[in-house]
Design a protein around this motif. Structure first.
Motif, PDB file in Angstrom:
ATOM      1  N   GLY A 354      -0.997  -5.255 -61.601  1.00 30.89           N
ATOM      2  CA  GLY A 354      -1.039  -3.811 -61.517  1.00 30.89           C
ATOM      3  C   GLY A 354      -0.823  -3.169 -60.169  1.00 30.89           C
ATOM      4  N   GLU A 355      -0.243  -3.866 -59.192  1.00 34.06           N
ATOM      5  CA  GLU A 355      -0.146  -3.306 -57.848  1.00 34.06           C
ATOM      6  C   GLU A 355       1.062  -2.384 -57.646  1.00 34.06           C
ATOM      7  N   ASN A 356       2.038  -2.384 -58.564  1.00 32.36           N
ATOM      8  CA  ASN A 356       3.252  -1.586 -58.351  1.00 32.36           C
ATOM      9  C   ASN A 356       3.526  -0.612 -59.495  1.00 32.36           C
ATOM     10  N   GLN A 357       2.490  -0.199 -60.220  1.00 36.04           N
ATOM     11  CA  GLN A 357       2.695   0.636 -61.401  1.00 36.04           C
ATOM     12  C   GLN A 357       3.293   1.999 -61.067  1.00 36.04           C
ATOM     13  N   GLU A 358       2.821   2.615 -59.991  1.00 37.39           N
ATOM     14  CA  GLU A 358       3.272   3.968 -59.668  1.00 37.39           C
ATOM     15  C   GLU A 358       4.751   3.985 -59.282  1.00 37.39           C
ATOM     16  N   SER A 359       5.190   3.014 -58.488  1.00 39.55           N
ATOM     17  CA  SER A 359       6.585   2.978 -58.067  1.00 39.55           C
ATOM     18  C   SER A 359       7.515   2.706 -59.249  1.00 39.55           C
ATOM     19  N   ILE A 360       7.067   1.871 -60.191  1.00 40.82           N
ATOM     20  CA  ILE A 360       7.878   1.618 -61.390  1.00 40.82           C
ATOM     21  C   ILE A 360       8.022   2.908 -62.198  1.00 40.82           C
ATOM     22  N   LYS A 361       6.940   3.629 -62.365  1.00 36.90           N
ATOM     23  CA  LYS A 361       6.968   4.867 -63.147  1.00 36.90           C
ATOM     24  C   LYS A 361       7.935   5.883 -62.546  1.00 36.90           C
ATOM     25  N   LYS A 362       7.948   6.016 -61.229  1.00 40.01           N
ATOM     26  CA  LYS A 362       8.863   6.945 -60.562  1.00 40.01           C
ATOM     27  C   LYS A 362      10.319   6.553 -60.801  1.00 40.01           C
ATOM     28  N   CYS A 363      10.591   5.259 -60.754  1.00 44.88           N
ATOM     29  CA  CYS A 363      11.955   4.775 -60.985  1.00 44.88           C
ATOM     30  C   CYS A 363      12.388   5.052 -62.419  1.00 44.88           C
ATOM     31  N   GLU A 364      11.509   4.789 -63.382  1.00 45.34           N
ATOM     32  CA  GLU A 364      11.815   5.056 -64.788  1.00 45.34           C
ATOM     33  C   GLU A 364      12.123   6.536 -65.012  1.00 45.34           C
ATOM     34  N   GLU A 365      11.308   7.399 -64.406  1.00 46.32           N
ATOM     35  CA  GLU A 365      11.495   8.841 -64.586  1.00 46.32           C
ATOM     36  C   GLU A 365      12.784   9.314 -63.943  1.00 46.32           C
ATOM     37  N   PHE A 366      13.108   8.754 -62.784  1.00 49.43           N
ATOM     38  CA  PHE A 366      14.334   9.155 -62.083  1.00 49.43           C
ATOM     39  C   PHE A 366      15.574   8.792 -62.903  1.00 49.43           C
ATOM     40  N   LEU A 367      15.554   7.632 -63.546  1.00 45.43           N
ATOM     41  CA  LEU A 367      16.720   7.160 -64.291  1.00 45.43           C
ATOM     42  C   LEU A 367      16.645   7.490 -65.781  1.00 45.43           C
ATOM     43  N   HIS A 368      15.508   8.054 -66.215  1.00 49.02           N
ATOM     44  CA  HIS A 368      15.307   8.406 -67.629  1.00 49.02           C
ATOM     45  C   HIS A 368      15.474   7.178 -68.536  1.00 49.02           C
ATOM     46  N   VAL A 369      14.785   6.116 -68.221  1.00 49.56           N
ATOM     47  CA  VAL A 369      14.894   4.887 -69.006  1.00 49.56           C
ATOM     48  C   VAL A 369      13.520   4.448 -69.503  1.00 49.56           C
ATOM     49  N   SER A 370      13.535   3.766 -70.642  1.00 42.39           N
ATOM     50  CA  SER A 370      12.310   3.181 -71.206  1.00 42.39           C
ATOM     51  C   SER A 370      12.677   1.809 -71.777  1.00 42.39           C
ATOM     52  N   PRO A 371      12.680   0.764 -70.942  1.00 37.54           N
ATOM     53  CA  PRO A 371      13.129  -0.564 -71.377  1.00 37.54           C
ATOM     54  C   PRO A 371      12.199  -1.201 -72.405  1.00 37.54           C
ATOM     55  N   THR A 372      12.766  -2.067 -73.215  1.00 34.55           N
ATOM     56  CA  THR A 372      12.004  -2.763 -74.252  1.00 34.55           C
ATOM     57  C   THR A 372      10.851  -3.565 -73.664  1.00 34.55           C
ATOM     58  N   LEU A 373      11.070  -4.253 -72.534  1.00 36.74           N
ATOM     59  CA  LEU A 373      10.010  -5.080 -71.967  1.00 36.74           C
ATOM     60  C   LEU A 373       8.801  -4.238 -71.584  1.00 36.74           C
ATOM     61  N   LYS A 374       9.027  -3.053 -71.058  1.00 35.69           N
ATOM     62  CA  LYS A 374       7.912  -2.154 -70.716  1.00 35.69           C
ATOM     63  C   LYS A 374       7.088  -1.841 -71.958  1.00 35.69           C
ATOM     64  N   ARG A 375       7.776  -1.506 -73.055  1.00 30.96           N
ATOM     65  CA  ARG A 375       7.063  -1.126 -74.281  1.00 30.96           C
ATOM     66  C   ARG A 375       6.325  -2.325 -74.884  1.00 30.96           C
ATOM     67  N   LEU A 376       6.944  -3.502 -74.818  1.00 24.05           N
ATOM     68  CA  LEU A 376       6.295  -4.701 -75.350  1.00 24.05           C
ATOM     69  C   LEU A 376       5.029  -5.039 -74.570  1.00 24.05           C
ATOM     70  N   LEU A 377       5.116  -4.948 -73.252  1.00 25.68           N
ATOM     71  CA  LEU A 377       3.957  -5.290 -72.434  1.00 25.68           C
ATOM     72  C   LEU A 377       2.859  -4.234 -72.544  1.00 25.68           C
ATOM     73  N   ASP A 378       3.287  -2.977 -72.621  1.00 23.73           N
ATOM     74  CA  ASP A 378       2.299  -1.893 -72.731  1.00 23.73           C
ATOM     75  C   ASP A 378       1.548  -1.902 -74.052  1.00 23.73           C
ATOM     76  N   HIS A 379       2.220  -2.418 -75.097  1.00 25.20           N
ATOM     77  CA  HIS A 379       1.625  -2.383 -76.435  1.00 25.20           C
ATOM     78  C   HIS A 379       1.363  -3.796 -76.971  1.00 25.20           C
ATOM     79  N   LYS A 380       1.208  -4.742 -76.042  1.00 24.36           N
ATOM     80  CA  LYS A 380       0.822  -6.112 -76.415  1.00 24.36           C
ATOM     81  C   LYS A 380       1.729  -6.725 -77.468  1.00 24.36           C
ATOM     82  N   GLY A 381       3.046  -6.628 -77.225  1.00 24.63           N
ATOM     83  CA  GLY A 381       4.003  -7.303 -78.087  1.00 24.63           C
ATOM     84  C   GLY A 381       4.595  -6.454 -79.176  1.00 24.63           C
ATOM     85  N   GLU A 382       4.119  -5.232 -79.358  1.00 23.72           N
ATOM     86  CA  GLU A 382       4.666  -4.337 -80.395  1.00 23.72           C
ATOM     87  C   GLU A 382       5.543  -3.285 -79.728  1.00 23.72           C
ATOM     88  N   VAL A 383       6.770  -3.130 -80.241  1.00 21.73           N
ATOM     89  CA  VAL A 383       7.682  -2.135 -79.656  1.00 21.73           C
ATOM     90  C   VAL A 383       7.240  -0.740 -80.064  1.00 21.73           C
TER      91      VAL A 383
END
Length: 383
Positions: A354-383
């Protein structure tokens, strides 16, 4: 470093086979150091090969000189693998300089040290020793000579094994280790892993290869039986749905297409895998998502957009793995079947989440992206 110096002094002799120093603390200097014995005009030297800025520098040193040189190098390195005819040593150095040495008696097949000065580049699988799967693959002759037209494949296999060589300190001895290879395909790298870790290094390993192509899986199982690889099995199955094991030590995913790589990485994190090796391909998902007014003049070119989306995809994958507690490197991997050069993501567990969460969020917002791996990890394997 006194303990390390004693270890080097005791082993830099005629029984010394090799040493590899890796995992630097400061990333802008020496990346790796390899050592081998060298007989020159009847005198034993130690050739120290230092890798820096994609170049290799060589020094031929006496035992006392090599001892001091390697002790200095280890001030910036976290680990060293040292092999002699009798033992295998793993040396780990903490941030505070504490040295931990783990000793294991050799149990695999040990070849004599190559002492010649004028020799070809060192490979983990050396020419001259016939390896069954390389013979069947047409890379080697029955006499162990490399088939000239297949030399690129020989280099690729050895390059892959070098990535594994670096992470050996993270693989426990004394118990069975489970390795999963998702999307194994024809499995020549899977066979290489088994041969290297079990036959050469003496690890107790179980490797499971998973692929959707039934005919390929049948053939791979036939070859594993032919070679006597009792703990190498191949199964027909999908990455996203596989639940055949509860504990996994290493996950390998080579050319899992598009978001299949994300499912494999999420599975690896869910299993608490110590090591992840991934060569992604066909990164299409973010190509459909990525938007930026600032980058619009660049992204309007289809080819550029495609390449940028692929690079962003793999960079964010690395960031998500770091967020989950892994040290991550993005490395260049030679792959002759797909593209001249490819990316390999190597992740080794460190437990710092959890040490780089804020910087990742800024990058996602700048590029308007929501990758599958982010959703899988955030929801424990469920997209």
């Amino acid at each position: 470093m006194d303990e390390l110096r004693v270890l080097l002094q005791e082993n830099l002799n005629t029984e010394f086979l090799s040493a590899v120093l890796s995992n630097p603390r400061i990333k802008d200097g020496t990346e790796k150091v390899k050592v081998r014995p060298l007989l020159k005009k009847g005198t034993l030297f130690f050739q120290v090969e230092t890798f820096r800025n994609r170049q290799a520098f060589h020094e031929n040193l006496t035992a006392p000189q090599a001892c001091e040189a390697l002790a200095r190098q280890m001030e910036n390195m976290k680990q060293m693998q040292l092999e002699t005819q009798k033992n295998h040593y793993t040396v780990l150095v903490s941030k505070k300089g504490k040295v931990t040495v783990k000793k294991k008696a050799q149990t695999g097949k040990i070849r004599p040290a190559e002492l010649s000065h004028d020799r070809k580049k060192h490979y983990i699988l050396e020419e001259g020793t016939a390896v069954p799967f390389l013979v069947d693959l047409g890379v080697m002759t029955k006499e162990g000579k490399i088939v000239h037209a297949r030399y690129d494949k020989f280099r690729q296999i050895n390059r892959f094994l070098e990535f594994i060589e670096d992470i050996l300190p993270r693989l426990e001895r004394g118990r069975e280790l489970t390795i999963l290879d998702f999307g194994c395909g024809k499995s020549y790298l899977t066979f290489a892993m088994y041969y290297y870790l079990h036959e050469l290094k003496g690890y107790d390993i179980r490797i499971i290869g998973l692929d959707l192509k039934r005919e390929v899986i049948i053939h791979c199982n036939e070859l594993a039986e032919k070679y006597g690889y009792q703990k190498l099995k191949f199964l027909v199955g999908d990455i996203a749905d596989y639940t055949g094991v509860d504990r996994v030590d290493m996950v390998v995913t080579l050319h899992a297409c598009d978001t299949a790589t994300d499912f494999a990485l999420a599975k690896a994190v869910g299993w608490n895998a110590k090591v992840i090796l991934s060569v992604p391909c066909c990164q299409h998902e973010l190509n459909r998502q990525i938007q930026s007014d600032v980058l619009a003049p660049v992204l309007k070119y289809g080819l550029i957009r495609e390449r940028m989306a692929a690079l962003v995809t793999d960079a964010l994958r690395a960031e998500y793995l770091e967020r989950e507690g892994y040290d991550v490197q993005i490395l260049e991997f030679i792959d002759m079947e797909h593209t001249p050069k490819n990316i390999l993501i190597r992740a080794v567990q460190n437990g710092k989440c959890g040490e780089n969460q804020e910087s990742i969020k800024k990058c996602e917002e700048f590029l308007h992206v929501s990758p599958t791996l982010k959703r899988l990890l955030d929801h424990k394997g469920e997209v």
